[in-house]
Enzyme design. Structure first.
Site, mmCIF file in Angstrom:
data_model
loop_
_atom_site.group_PDB
_atom_site.id
_atom_site.type_symbol
_atom_site.label_atom_id
_atom_site.label_comp_id
_atom_site.label_asym_id
_atom_site.label_seq_id
_atom_site.Cartn_x
_atom_site.Cartn_y
_atom_site.Cartn_z
ATOM 1 N N SER A 186 47.882 43.681 43.866
ATOM 2 C CA SER A 186 47.308 42.830 44.903
ATOM 3 C C SER A 186 46.048 43.372 45.546
ATOM 4 O O SER A 186 45.278 42.609 46.129
ATOM 5 C CB SER A 186 48.352 42.568 45.993
ATOM 6 N N HIS A 214 52.123 38.229 42.601
ATOM 7 C CA HIS A 214 50.748 37.716 42.601
ATOM 8 C C HIS A 214 50.349 37.118 41.249
ATOM 9 O O HIS A 214 49.198 36.716 41.076
ATOM 10 C CB HIS A 214 49.761 38.821 42.991
ATOM 11 N N LYS A 244 53.858 32.670 47.831
ATOM 12 C CA LYS A 244 52.421 32.794 47.545
ATOM 13 C C LYS A 244 51.946 31.523 46.832
ATOM 14 O O LYS A 244 51.716 30.503 47.472
ATOM 15 C CB LYS A 244 52.154 34.076 46.771
#
Length: 396
Positions: A186, A214, A244
């Site tokens: 990340s 991610h 996310k």
């Protein structure tokens, strides 16, 4: 009366953080967390959100969440193993398994909980874990809770991983050995070398564990980093978050049915914490359905990521080696990095500074997270602010 010892500890250490520029001020957002946000009455182009596909404010998700609340209420009412498992949770887990290409999946209350659940659920003090040195904090905590021997290997260094795997196996002192990596890192946006990791794992019979927080919704046409490399049948644990790219809240582990069955009887956050809300389960299921039906949002995210990267590069900024839309703008010195972020804020761009100890000393950066919801005009405004601040602070 509160403890004097505690008061002294808190006051002394909070002051120390403030003096060293490491105290994090929290900026409450007024309204939705979209491509443009309002903080203290000021409108800002938002480049700090993990809402990669803009789904956190998607009308289709709002609709199913509202319907779920009307039918099921606002909470699940119990832990999953008593009577907190709703049919909505089973639908979500079935959808995740299809999405990730695995036999089964288990949903948790957060991505962080997944690592705190799954690692100690399988590993113990008689085992060893080979962990990339840049792995997420939740992986580190999960490893510590397992009481397994933690062996860090240099970031994405396959020679170091092979050497340490060989040493661990040849020592003969561990029952099981696991290798853990983030799918997408990340802070820098680079992708793990999964084909090589799997190859080393097969050579030494290592358990493979990929945290794709991610990567899910971002790589592999949306299905994640494991799918990107076509390794669904060779990775034991696929970890993901629903907070996310999916835009809601929660997390999951996907893998073989026996693994999921084991986690349902042995992972503590599943056993001792109330299930995700009906609205969250329904909205997450809908989001995954949208990703499986179309790559439109995924494609727009990558288009915007490329546009922002190209613009920053042309201005002369160091954007590191990112292989994903995550775009670090590396400034270097900590105080300058923080001043850069502050000046961007004043110019109408919200992009947070990230400094030591989150990243190595001297590699402070402003991390930009373009999303599918940004327009070219928004990104152009951000680039204009970057140019102005960069020249003013002598960074470009």
């Amino acid at each position: 009366m509160s403890s004097k010892t505690l008061d002294h500890f808190l006051q002394e250490n909070l002051q120390d953080l403030k003096e060293r520029g490491l105290y994090n001020e929290i900026d409450p957002v007024q309204g939705a967390n979209g491509p443009v946000i309002t903080i203290n009455g000021k409108e800002l182009i938002n480049l700090s959100s993990n809402n990669y596909l803009g789904l956190a404010t998607d009308e289709r998700l709002k609709e199913v969440a509202i319907e779920a609340v009307k039918e099921y209420g606002v909470g699940a009412g119990a832990v999953r193993t008593i009577n907190g498992t709703l049919d909505l949770h089973l639908k979500l887990e079935e959808q995740i398994a299809k999405f990730k290409g695995t036999e089964a999946a288990i949903a948790y209350q957060s991505g962080f909980n997944c690592n705190v659940a799954a690692i100690p659920g399988v590993m113990d003090k008689h085992d060893a874990i080979l962990s990339d040195e840049l792995n997420h904090a939740s992986i580190i905590d999960g490893c510590r809770l397992s009481r397994a021997k933690i062996i860090r290997f240099n970031h994405s260094d396959m020679d170091d991983l092979r050497k340490k795997a060989k040493e661990a196996v040849e020592s003969g002192q561990y029952n099981k050995i696991m290798v853990i990596t983030d799918g997408v890192f990340s802070m820098d946006g680079d992708i793990a070398k999964l084909p090589e990791i799997v190859e080393i794992a097969e050579e030494f019979d290592l358990i493979t564990y990929v945290d794709d927080a991610h990567g899910s919704g971002v790589t592999g046409k949306g299905a994640g980093t494991v799918k990107h490399f076509g390794l669904q049948d060779q990775v034991d644990f696929q970890i993901g978050t629903l907070s996310k790219a999916i835009g809601v809240i929660g997390g999951y582990v996907a893998g073989k049915r026996d693994l999921i069955d084991w986690l349902k009887v042995r992972s503590r956050p599943f056993l001792f914490s109330t299930a995700v809300t009906p609205a969250d389960a329904a909205a997450s299921t809908k989001a995954i359905e949208l990703l499986m039906e179309s790559t439109e949002l995924h494609d727009k995210l990558w288009e915007n990521g490329r546009y922002l990267k190209d613009g920053l590069k042309k201005l002369g900024f160091d954007i590191g080696q990112s292989e994903t839309p995550i775009t670090p703008c590396i400034i270097g010195e900590e105080k300058t990095t923080q001043e850069f972020s502050k000046r961007l804020y004043e110019e109408g761009v919200y992009a947070k500074s990230i400094v030591f100890p989150t990243v190595p000393r001297g590699t402070g950066r402003v991390r930009n997270m373009p999303t599918a919801a940004h327009t070219k005009d928004m990104l152009d405004q951000a680039l204009h602010s970057y140019e102005k601040v960069g020249k003013e602070l002598g960074v470009i």
